[in-house]
Scaffold this motif. Structure first.
Motif, short mmCIF file in Angstrom:
data_model
loop_
_atom_site.label_atom_id
_atom_site.label_comp_id
_atom_site.label_asym_id
_atom_site.label_seq_id
_atom_site.Cartn_x
_atom_site.Cartn_y
_atom_site.Cartn_z
N THR A 63 0.81 -1.22 0.00
CA THR A 63 0.00 0.00 0.00
C THR A 63 0.84 1.27 0.00
O THR A 63 0.37 2.33 -0.42
CB THR A 63 -0.92 0.02 1.23
OG1 THR A 63 -0.11 0.01 2.42
CG2 THR A 63 -1.85 -1.18 1.23
N GLY A 64 2.07 1.18 0.48
CA GLY A 64 2.91 2.37 0.55
C GLY A 64 4.37 2.00 0.76
O GLY A 64 4.67 0.90 1.23
N ILE A 65 5.25 2.90 0.38
CA ILE A 65 6.68 2.68 0.60
C ILE A 65 7.31 3.97 1.13
O ILE A 65 6.88 5.07 0.79
CB ILE A 65 7.42 2.23 -0.69
CG1 ILE A 65 7.13 3.21 -1.84
CG2 ILE A 65 7.04 0.82 -1.07
CD1 ILE A 65 7.87 2.84 -3.12
N GLU A 66 8.31 3.80 1.95
CA GLU A 66 9.10 4.92 2.46
C GLU A 66 10.56 4.66 2.13
O GLU A 66 11.06 3.55 2.33
CB GLU A 66 8.93 5.08 3.97
CG GLU A 66 7.54 5.49 4.41
CD GLU A 66 7.41 5.59 5.91
OE1 GLU A 66 8.36 5.18 6.61
OE2 GLU A 66 6.37 6.06 6.39
N LEU A 67 11.23 5.68 1.64
CA LEU A 67 12.65 5.59 1.34
C LEU A 67 13.42 6.43 2.35
O LEU A 67 13.18 7.63 2.48
CB LEU A 67 12.93 6.09 -0.09
CG LEU A 67 14.41 6.25 -0.47
CD1 LEU A 67 15.09 4.88 -0.53
CD2 LEU A 67 14.53 6.98 -1.81
N GLY A 77 2.48 6.50 -1.83
CA GLY A 77 1.37 5.66 -1.40
C GLY A 77 0.92 5.97 0.01
O GLY A 77 1.21 7.04 0.56
N ASN A 78 0.22 5.02 0.60
CA ASN A 78 -0.33 5.20 1.95
C ASN A 78 0.30 4.20 2.91
O ASN A 78 0.17 2.98 2.72
CB ASN A 78 -1.85 5.00 1.92
CG ASN A 78 -2.54 6.02 1.05
OD1 ASN A 78 -2.27 7.21 1.13
ND2 ASN A 78 -3.44 5.55 0.19
N ALA A 79 0.97 4.71 3.89
CA ALA A 79 1.59 3.88 4.92
C ALA A 79 0.66 3.81 6.13
O ALA A 79 0.45 4.82 6.80
CB ALA A 79 2.95 4.43 5.31
N ILE A 101 11.19 0.94 3.22
CA ILE A 101 10.23 0.33 4.14
C ILE A 101 8.93 0.10 3.37
O ILE A 101 8.36 1.04 2.82
CB ILE A 101 9.99 1.23 5.36
CG1 ILE A 101 11.32 1.49 6.09
CG2 ILE A 101 8.99 0.57 6.31
CD1 ILE A 101 11.22 2.53 7.18
N TYR A 102 8.50 -1.14 3.33
CA TYR A 102 7.29 -1.52 2.60
C TYR A 102 6.15 -1.74 3.59
O TYR A 102 6.34 -2.34 4.65
CB TYR A 102 7.52 -2.81 1.81
CG TYR A 102 8.55 -2.69 0.73
CD1 TYR A 102 8.21 -2.32 -0.57
CD2 TYR A 102 9.89 -2.96 1.00
CE1 TYR A 102 9.16 -2.22 -1.56
CE2 TYR A 102 10.86 -2.87 0.01
CZ TYR A 102 10.49 -2.49 -1.27
OH TYR A 102 11.44 -2.38 -2.25
N TYR A 103 4.97 -1.28 3.23
CA TYR A 103 3.76 -1.51 4.02
C TYR A 103 2.88 -2.49 3.26
O TYR A 103 2.38 -2.17 2.18
CB TYR A 103 3.04 -0.19 4.28
CG TYR A 103 3.80 0.71 5.24
CD1 TYR A 103 3.48 0.74 6.60
CD2 TYR A 103 4.85 1.51 4.79
CE1 TYR A 103 4.20 1.55 7.48
CE2 TYR A 103 5.57 2.32 5.66
CZ TYR A 103 5.22 2.33 7.01
OH TYR A 103 5.93 3.13 7.87
N SER A 104 2.72 -3.69 3.81
CA SER A 104 2.07 -4.78 3.10
C SER A 104 0.75 -5.19 3.74
O SER A 104 0.63 -5.20 4.97
CB SER A 104 3.01 -6.00 3.05
OG SER A 104 2.36 -7.13 2.54
N GLN A 105 -0.20 -5.55 2.88
CA GLN A 105 -1.47 -6.06 3.36
C GLN A 105 -1.39 -7.56 3.63
O GLN A 105 -2.31 -8.14 4.20
CB GLN A 105 -2.58 -5.78 2.33
CG GLN A 105 -2.88 -4.31 2.15
CD GLN A 105 -3.93 -4.06 1.08
OE1 GLN A 105 -4.05 -4.84 0.14
NE2 GLN A 105 -4.69 -2.99 1.23
N LYS A 106 -0.29 -8.21 3.20
CA LYS A 106 -0.10 -9.63 3.41
C LYS A 106 0.95 -9.88 4.48
O LYS A 106 1.86 -9.06 4.67
CB LYS A 106 0.34 -10.29 2.10
CG LYS A 106 -0.69 -10.27 1.00
CD LYS A 106 -0.14 -10.88 -0.28
CE LYS A 106 0.27 -12.33 -0.08
NZ LYS A 106 0.75 -12.95 -1.33
N PRO A 107 0.85 -10.99 5.17
CA PRO A 107 1.89 -11.34 6.15
C PRO A 107 3.25 -11.49 5.46
O PRO A 107 3.33 -11.89 4.30
CB PRO A 107 1.41 -12.69 6.70
CG PRO A 107 -0.05 -12.71 6.43
CD PRO A 107 -0.24 -11.98 5.15
N ILE A 108 4.31 -11.17 6.17
CA ILE A 108 5.66 -11.27 5.62
C ILE A 108 6.15 -12.71 5.76
O ILE A 108 6.35 -13.20 6.88
CB ILE A 108 6.62 -10.31 6.35
CG1 ILE A 108 6.06 -8.89 6.33
CG2 ILE A 108 8.00 -10.36 5.71
CD1 ILE A 108 5.87 -8.31 4.95
#
Length: 297
Positions: A63-67, A77-79, A101-108
């Protein structure tokens, strides 16, 4: 975490090696070359991250990424705090360039981590160029002696402040500053002492400013400060704090230097020229009234 400056890692010999490495990766995102080419169409970091995030959405529920880099943070995107977070480093020539940094809707999972790590390799080369370009832009807007903004940076800053004031009714104030008796320091002690004094003055002034304030050097001993979101009280607080700090400084006392300040507040219909003219006039009044003081316009 310590990151390298991106200008330090530019090496023309790396291009072929990186492209060769990219060609060896296979993921569910089939058009590898297309993504790299898209990323290389811009040197704007935010645009690159948006392109990368859009491509990610074809294969991953991100849904979102931070660098996070040597120069600060960028995002797309949206974190959401409700999402899973995954942090992956970006390296080039075995040096840490930053991390995403990745923000995921799925488990890692391990498979997810491996796939995403491979996918991220497409970002390295275009991002490195964009970050280096960004750094060069910042250097072009920086005063080489003191590290604060230069006149070109001021032109950008005052333009943005005026735009925000007109569109969103965000008030701000402009301070124009001039060091009193600075010429005699150069004449009596030499320009090296004068430069050291300017550096000390900037450090003391920065300690008196808020995080949203912008500080610029025009050249010599002439400076300007943009006080954003000013409510006609913050300028008084900041200038009093600055005058008190300089008066108490042993270095400033040693060379008998003080500062005179002219302040103007934004008014409807103001231009950069009209706003600066009022502040400059107030500065002249502060000088003629005995120096080491602030006058408001």
């Amino acid at each position: 975490m310590d990151y390298i400056s991106h200008l330090d890692v530019i090496n023309p010999d790396s291009n072929a090696a990186l492209l060769t490495n990219w060609s060896g990766y296979n993921t569910s995102y089939g058009d590898q070359v297309s993504l790299v080419e898209q990323l290389q169409t811009t040197l704007d970091i935010s645009q690159q991250l948006s392109i990368f995030l859009h491509a990610l959405s074809n294969s991953f529920k991100i849904t979102g990424i931070e660098l996070e880099t040597y120069h600060g943070k960028f995002e797309a995107g949206n974190a959401s705090d409700d999402n899973e977070r995954l942090s992956l480093p970006i390296r080039i020539h075995d040096q840490l360039m930053g991390r995403v940094i990745y923000y995921s809707q799925k488990p890692i999972t391990d498979i997810f981590l491996s796939s995403l790590s491979n996918f991220q390799k497409r970002l390295v080369f275009p991002l490195r160029n964009a970050l280096a370009f960004w750094q060069l832009q910042q250097l072009a807007l920086q005063d080489s002696l003191t590290g604060i903004g230069n006149r070109a940076s001021y032109n950008d800053g005052i333009g943005r402040a005026l735009l925000q004031a007109k569109r969103h009714q965000q008030p701000f104030a402009l301070l124009v500053l001039d060091l009193d008796n600075f010429k005699q320091v150069n004449d009596q002690y030499g320009h090296q002492i004068g430069d050291d004094l300017l550096i000390q003055f900037v450090a003391l002034t920065n300690d008196c400013l808020r995080g949203t304030d912008q500080f610029f050097r025009f050249g010599g001993d002439e400076f300007a400060i943009i006080l954003e979101h000013d409510n006609h009280n913050s300028a008084s607080v900041v200038t009093k704090r600055l005058l008190d700090t300089l008066t108490a400084s042993p270095v400033v006392k040693k060379y008998d230097v003080s500062v005179s300040i002219g302040c103007s507040y934004y008014k409807d219909g103001d231009t950069e020229a009209s706003l600066f003219a009022r502040a400059d006039k107030a500065l002249y009044q502060a000088k003629t009234a005995g120096k080491n003081r602030v006058e408001f316009a």
